[in-house]
Design an enzyme around this catalytic site. Structure first.
Site, PDB file in Angstrom:
ATOM      1  N   CYS A   1      -9.506 -11.598 -11.055  1.00 31.39           N
ATOM      2  CA  CYS A   1     -10.446 -10.934 -11.943  1.00 31.39           C
ATOM      3  C   CYS A   1     -11.766 -10.681 -11.219  1.00 31.39           C
ATOM      4  O   CYS A   1     -12.228 -11.494 -10.442  1.00 31.39           O
ATOM      5  CB  CYS A   1     -10.745 -11.718 -13.214  1.00 31.39           C
ATOM      6  SG  CYS A   1      -9.310 -12.036 -14.213  1.00 31.39           S
TER       7      CYS A   1
ATOM      8  N   ARG B   1      -9.316  -7.970  -6.643  1.00 32.81           N
ATOM      9  CA  ARG B   1      -9.266  -9.271  -7.309  1.00 32.81           C
ATOM     10  C   ARG B   1      -8.348  -9.256  -8.529  1.00 32.81           C
ATOM     11  O   ARG B   1      -8.058 -10.301  -9.118  1.00 32.81           O
ATOM     12  CB  ARG B   1     -10.665  -9.683  -7.765  1.00 32.81           C
ATOM     13  CG  ARG B   1     -11.660  -9.783  -6.637  1.00 32.81           C
ATOM     14  CD  ARG B   1     -13.010 -10.153  -7.178  1.00 32.81           C
ATOM     15  NE  ARG B   1     -13.001 -11.491  -7.730  1.00 32.81           N
ATOM     16  CZ  ARG B   1     -13.217 -12.594  -7.048  1.00 32.81           C
ATOM     17  NH1 ARG B   1     -13.479 -12.519  -5.765  1.00 32.81           N
ATOM     18  NH2 ARG B   1     -13.191 -13.772  -7.612  1.00 32.81           N
TER      19      ARG B   1
ATOM     20  N   TRP C   1      -6.828  -9.760 -13.738  1.00 32.93           N
ATOM     21  CA  TRP C   1      -5.550 -10.278 -13.240  1.00 32.93           C
ATOM     22  C   TRP C   1      -5.101 -11.264 -14.312  1.00 32.93           C
ATOM     23  O   TRP C   1      -5.702 -12.328 -14.463  1.00 32.93           O
ATOM     24  CB  TRP C   1      -5.737 -10.963 -11.884  1.00 32.93           C
ATOM     25  CG  TRP C   1      -4.447 -11.410 -11.258  1.00 32.93           C
ATOM     26  CD1 TRP C   1      -3.599 -10.661 -10.505  1.00 32.93           C
ATOM     27  CD2 TRP C   1      -3.875 -12.726 -11.317  1.00 32.93           C
ATOM     28  NE1 TRP C   1      -2.519 -11.422 -10.103  1.00 32.93           N
ATOM     29  CE2 TRP C   1      -2.664 -12.687 -10.581  1.00 32.93           C
ATOM     30  CE3 TRP C   1      -4.245 -13.926 -11.919  1.00 32.93           C
ATOM     31  CZ2 TRP C   1      -1.845 -13.798 -10.428  1.00 32.93           C
ATOM     32  CZ3 TRP C   1      -3.424 -15.042 -11.773  1.00 32.93           C
ATOM     33  CH2 TRP C   1      -2.237 -14.960 -11.033  1.00 32.93           C
TER      34      TRP C   1
ATOM     35  N   ASN D   1     -14.050 -14.605 -15.719  1.00 26.12           N
ATOM     36  CA  ASN D   1     -13.104 -14.816 -14.631  1.00 26.12           C
ATOM     37  C   ASN D   1     -12.842 -16.313 -14.560  1.00 26.12           C
ATOM     38  O   ASN D   1     -13.793 -17.096 -14.595  1.00 26.12           O
ATOM     39  CB  ASN D   1     -13.747 -14.283 -13.334  1.00 26.12           C
ATOM     40  CG  ASN D   1     -12.996 -14.701 -12.089  1.00 26.12           C
ATOM     41  OD1 ASN D   1     -11.813 -14.979 -12.141  1.00 26.12           O
ATOM     42  ND2 ASN D   1     -13.690 -14.739 -10.969  1.00 26.12           N
ATOM     43  N   GLY D   2     -11.581 -16.712 -14.487  1.00 26.98           N
ATOM     44  CA  GLY D   2     -11.274 -18.144 -14.405  1.00 26.98           C
ATOM     45  C   GLY D   2     -10.312 -18.533 -15.510  1.00 26.98           C
ATOM     46  O   GLY D   2      -9.666 -17.677 -16.117  1.00 26.98           O
TER      47      GLY D   2
ATOM     48  N   GLU E   1       4.118 -16.501   8.764  1.00 25.68           N
ATOM     49  CA  GLU E   1       3.114 -15.500   8.376  1.00 25.68           C
ATOM     50  C   GLU E   1       3.750 -14.102   8.310  1.00 25.68           C
ATOM     51  O   GLU E   1       3.508 -13.344   7.371  1.00 25.68           O
ATOM     52  CB  GLU E   1       1.938 -15.532   9.365  1.00 25.68           C
ATOM     53  CG  GLU E   1       0.876 -14.465   9.155  1.00 25.68           C
ATOM     54  CD  GLU E   1       0.181 -14.503   7.797  1.00 25.68           C
ATOM     55  OE1 GLU E   1       0.388 -15.460   7.039  1.00 25.68           O
ATOM     56  OE2 GLU E   1      -0.554 -13.549   7.492  1.00 25.68           O
TER      57      GLU E   1
ATOM     58  N   LYS F   1       3.880 -11.805   4.926  1.00 28.57           N
ATOM     59  CA  LYS F   1       3.297 -10.454   4.919  1.00 28.57           C
ATOM     60  C   LYS F   1       4.332  -9.452   4.434  1.00 28.57           C
ATOM     61  O   LYS F   1       4.042  -8.598   3.618  1.00 28.57           O
ATOM     62  CB  LYS F   1       2.844 -10.135   6.352  1.00 28.57           C
ATOM     63  CG  LYS F   1       1.682  -9.262   6.501  1.00 28.57           C
ATOM     64  CD  LYS F   1       0.341  -9.975   6.527  1.00 28.57           C
ATOM     65  CE  LYS F   1       0.089 -10.852   5.329  1.00 28.57           C
ATOM     66  NZ  LYS F   1      -1.007 -11.743   5.443  1.00 28.57           N
TER      67      LYS F   1
ATOM     68  N   GLU G   1       5.208  -9.858   0.682  1.00 27.89           N
ATOM     69  CA  GLU G   1       4.022  -9.609  -0.128  1.00 27.89           C
ATOM     70  C   GLU G   1       3.788  -8.113  -0.391  1.00 27.89           C
ATOM     71  O   GLU G   1       3.467  -7.725  -1.505  1.00 27.89           O
ATOM     72  CB  GLU G   1       2.837 -10.192   0.652  1.00 27.89           C
ATOM     73  CG  GLU G   1       1.534 -10.234  -0.053  1.00 27.89           C
ATOM     74  CD  GLU G   1       0.457 -10.878   0.824  1.00 27.89           C
ATOM     75  OE1 GLU G   1       0.659 -11.086   2.034  1.00 27.89           O
ATOM     76  OE2 GLU G   1      -0.614 -11.148   0.286  1.00 27.89           O
TER      77      GLU G   1
ATOM     78  N   HIS H   1      21.688 -25.033   9.548  1.00 30.01           N
ATOM     79  CA  HIS H   1      21.883 -26.160   8.629  1.00 30.01           C
ATOM     80  C   HIS H   1      21.989 -25.679   7.183  1.00 30.01           C
ATOM     81  O   HIS H   1      21.582 -26.387   6.262  1.00 30.01           O
ATOM     82  CB  HIS H   1      20.745 -27.172   8.799  1.00 30.01           C
ATOM     83  CG  HIS H   1      20.762 -27.808  10.151  1.00 30.01           C
ATOM     84  ND1 HIS H   1      21.633 -28.809  10.492  1.00 30.01           N
ATOM     85  CD2 HIS H   1      20.057 -27.529  11.264  1.00 30.01           C
ATOM     86  CE1 HIS H   1      21.450 -29.145  11.757  1.00 30.01           C
ATOM     87  NE2 HIS H   1      20.499 -28.375  12.255  1.00 30.01           N
TER      88      HIS H   1
ATOM     89  N   LYS I   1      -6.586 -11.026  -4.782  1.00 32.97           N
ATOM     90  CA  LYS I   1      -7.076 -11.479  -3.478  1.00 32.97           C
ATOM     91  C   LYS I   1      -7.550 -12.923  -3.496  1.00 32.97           C
ATOM     92  O   LYS I   1      -7.237 -13.706  -2.625  1.00 32.97           O
ATOM     93  CB  LYS I   1      -8.220 -10.552  -3.056  1.00 32.97           C
ATOM     94  CG  LYS I   1      -8.851 -10.888  -1.720  1.00 32.97           C
ATOM     95  CD  LYS I   1      -8.120 -10.219  -0.604  1.00 32.97           C
ATOM     96  CE  LYS I   1      -8.652 -10.577   0.756  1.00 32.97           C
ATOM     97  NZ  LYS I   1      -7.568 -10.548   1.742  1.00 32.97           N
TER      98      LYS I   1
HETATM   99  C1  F6R Z   1      -1.586 -13.506   2.116  1.00 32.13           C
HETATM  100  C2  F6R Z   1      -2.849 -13.959   1.568  1.00 32.13           C
HETATM  101  C3  F6R Z   1      -2.876 -15.224   0.808  1.00 32.13           C
HETATM  102  C4  F6R Z   1      -4.162 -16.011   1.135  1.00 32.13           C
HETATM  103  C5  F6R Z   1      -4.252 -17.232   0.228  1.00 32.13           C
HETATM  104  C6  F6R Z   1      -5.479 -18.067   0.539  1.00 32.13           C
HETATM  105  O1  F6R Z   1      -1.723 -12.284   2.754  1.00 32.13           O
HETATM  106  O2  F6R Z   1      -3.862 -13.302   1.700  1.00 32.13           O
HETATM  107  O3  F6R Z   1      -1.747 -15.985   1.043  1.00 32.13           O
HETATM  108  O4  F6R Z   1      -4.137 -16.381   2.472  1.00 32.13           O
HETATM  109  O5  F6R Z   1      -4.300 -16.814  -1.108  1.00 32.13           O
HETATM  110  O6  F6R Z   1      -6.655 -17.355   0.313  1.00 32.13           O
HETATM  111  P1  F6R Z   1      -8.003 -17.826   0.953  1.00 32.13           P
HETATM  112  O7  F6R Z   1      -7.899 -17.678   2.431  1.00 32.13           O
HETATM  113  O8  F6R Z   1      -9.032 -16.916   0.368  1.00 32.13           O
HETATM  114  O9  F6R Z   1      -8.201 -19.257   0.559  1.00 32.13           O
END
Ligand code: F6R
Length: 610
Positions: A2, A27, A76, A102-103, A483, A487, A490, A506, A605
């Protein structure tokens, strides 16, 4: 999670609110809304389900709603599905109070029950409507907005950034926060609130970071801050060093693509923070050489990609500095009652607001441990909570999928590991100098990889219909595999898993069938041969296999369906190079499949809820 924005000043508020929300859409983007106090002194609300553009169109870019004081929100969903009804702002029945939030209000059900008993009715499933009506209740009881807001804070549990307007105070916005980010900006008599800097960067670089349980009162001409006892508190203005262009696409089709291309710069900038005259110097971080020598153990916490950086850091730090390192997902660490033995706790976070990482830092401190934050956003909650702060210099990262912040965190981690190894006498002066040289060679090598992206683009085009993709690697190659896999799933929505190459047989190998794509990361010379064997085990079972391999890793002349070479570098730092083609792979697949690259479905985000 949010985004909130607010404006009070001389200009029409609605276009400024919509513009700010556009910058905060990363967000949350399932619905949006704005509320303004109109020239006639009424509260006017417009909200719409879907991305912000729907609201922009509905209000003709904000022209349809007049007023110079307003609040806005991009959502969100937590409580209640994405819908116009659940979208913020919410208001009381008389439409004399409007709020955005937000929250998560944890005790919202209990509060709602009490309000229902007092005659309140509810029309949405949100905790925000409860928050708004709670403020209304206390406003009616005490007749004073500040009192109503402080009573709200005393009666709710959870996290919130809340902005409220009262019809009775037409040129005023009240805001309060707890464990959810909020800044206040000022510029020539105009005042702004926002969840994050990019929303208001175009208008001002002078901001206040609102502390937990502080109330901000924004009026024409100025901002006043109060504690919960409604006593005035003084705060310092912080000047933001980012410029507005940093938060724009700058000619790239997507923020993600732009941010991938910024990696040479952010890596260099981050290293330059702690390297002066050829020496690593952590004094800006707050860590003295003596502090380093006292480190006998490390626990790293983070979520998602930040956790993945921790996994790389574990391999590198243990190998170079010979200090035991444990890396843990922050949401597990905080509830696991871990055995802690005086280690340094390192929290990694781009936003500095991730609820679980913040809670892990607090838990570490409660256990008497020192904490180091590797954080990108200046003044964020985690940065303020930690004892030491290493600010990565990634600048604003807008795309939901992290790229440049991940890379900046990686080099921050390497620098930390090298310094620790040197001060503990585990590497000599020559090795230290060589490692630094290799570290500073990374930006140019990343640049080389950026120029080879077309190879990956073509490979992505051939694989765009895949249903499952596996990433495998050993050691640091495994760390970068997780990672790459995250990616991919996601933003392309293709199912993917990352496996330590030795673990595949395994159980998971039973999932390999004709056409399954398996990508091997091959940068660690002593381990690459073994990973290659594991790759071939899958190809004999029908998989298409690809290798992302360092130049000097020997590969068989035939057998691999696709090979992408990355420049040689000290193996500890190879994840910084291997991740680049993996980012491109996810990016191009997402584009090819017609997805919204920067705003993938269901995500946000900054995850400020548990
Ligand atoms: C993946 C991604 C998330 C963040 C995670 C932590 O692309 O961006 O997995 O890495 O939500 O976020 P931060 O770094 O803001 O604590």
């Amino acid at each position: 999670m949010c985004g909130i924005v607010g404006y009070i000043g001389k200009k029409q508020a609605a276009p400024i609110l919509l513009d700010g929300l556009k910058k905060l859409e990363y967000r949350g983007y399932d619905s949006a809304g704005i509320a303004l106090i109109t020239p006639a002194g009424n509260i006017d609300i417009a909200k719409a389900k879907g991305k912000l553009d729907v609201l922009v169109e509905m209000t003709d870019g904000g022209k349809k709603i007049k007023g110079t004081c307003g609040i806005g929100h991009t959502r969100w969903a937590t409580h209640g599905e994405p819908s116009e009804n659940n979208a913020h702002p919410h208001c009381n029945d008389e439409k004399t109070i409007a709020a955005v939030h937000n929250g998560i209000i944890e005790n919202y059900a209990e509060l709602k029950e009490k309000l229902v008993r007092r005659g309140y009715e509810f029309y949405s499933q949100t905790d925000t409507e409860v928050a708004t009506k709670l403020v209304d209740y206390y406003y009616k009881k005490y007749g004073e907005p500040l009192r109503a807001i402080s009573e709200f804070a005393l009666h709710v549990r959870g996290s919130y950034a809340l902005a409220v307007m009262f019809k009775d105070c037409p040129d005023t916005i009240f805001a309060i926060r707890k464990d959810s980010p909020m800044i206040v900006g000022v510029a020539g008599g105009d005042s702004f609130i926002a969840s994050d800097v990019p929303a208001i960067l175009k208008y001002t670089k002078s901001v206040y970071y609102v502390d937990n349980l502080q109330i901000a009162r924004l009026e024409k001409g100025g901002v006043t801050f109060f504690n919960l006892d409604r006593e005035e508190v003084s705060k310092e203005i912080v000047e933001i060093t980012w410029d507005a262009e940093a938060a724009e696409k700058g000619g790239y089709e997507h923020f993600m693509l732009k941010e991938i291309h910024e990696q040479p710069k952010v890596v260099k900038d981050t290293l330059n923070c702690v390297c002066h005259n050829g020496e690593l110097d952590f004094s800006e971080v707050g860590l003295s050489d003596e502090d380093f020598t006292k480190i006998n153990g490390i626990t790293i916490v983070g979520c998602g990609s930040a956790y993945h950086v921790g996994v790389v850091m574990q391999y590198v730090t243990e190998d170079l500095a010979r200090v035991p390192v444990r890396v843990e997902i922050a949401s597990e660490f905080r509830y696991r009652n871990p055995v802690l033995n005086g280690e340094l706790v390192i929290a990694i976070s781009q936003s500095g607001e991730t609820a679980d990482t913040l809670a892990a830092v607090k838990a570490a401190k409660e256990n008497g441990l020192k904490t180091l934050a590797i954080v990108n956003v200046v003044g964020s909650s985690i940065a303020r909570e930690a004892d030491y702060v290493f600010y990565t210099k990634a600048g604003p990262e807008i795309s939901v999928a992290t790229t440049k912040a991940y890379s900046a965190q990686l080099v921050a981690g390497y620098a930390f590991a090298i310094k620790l190894a040197y001060l503990r006498g585990k590497i000599d002066k020559n090795c230290y100098a060589e490692l630094l040289k290799q570290l500073f060679a990374l930006p140019d090598k990343i640049e080389v990889l950026l120029n080879s992206k077309e190879q990956i683009q073509k490979f992505a085009a051939k694989t765009m219909d895949k249903k499952d993709v596996f990433f495998i690697g050993r050691g640091a190659d495994y760390a970068v595999s997780i990672e790459g896999s995250l990616k991919l799933k996601e933003i392309s929505y293709i199912h993917s898993e990352a496996y330590a190459a030795g673990e595949l047989k395994h159980g998971t190998i039973s999932l390999i069938e004709d056409g399954t794509l398996v990508l091997g990361i091959l940068t660690q010379k002593d381990l690459a041969e073994k990973t290659l064997s594991n790759l071939f085990e899958t190809s004999t079972r029908g998989a298409i296999i690809a290798g992302i391999a360092s130049e000097s890793v020997k590969l068989p002349a035939t057998g691999l369906d696709f090979v992408f070479r990355i420049p040689d570098v000290d193996e500890h730092f190879a994840p910084s190079l291997a991740v680049i083609p993996l980012q491109f792979f996810a990016y191009y697949l997402s584009v090819l499949r017609g997805n919204d690259v920067d705003k993938p479905r269901n995500l946000a985000k900054s995850v400020t809820v548990e």
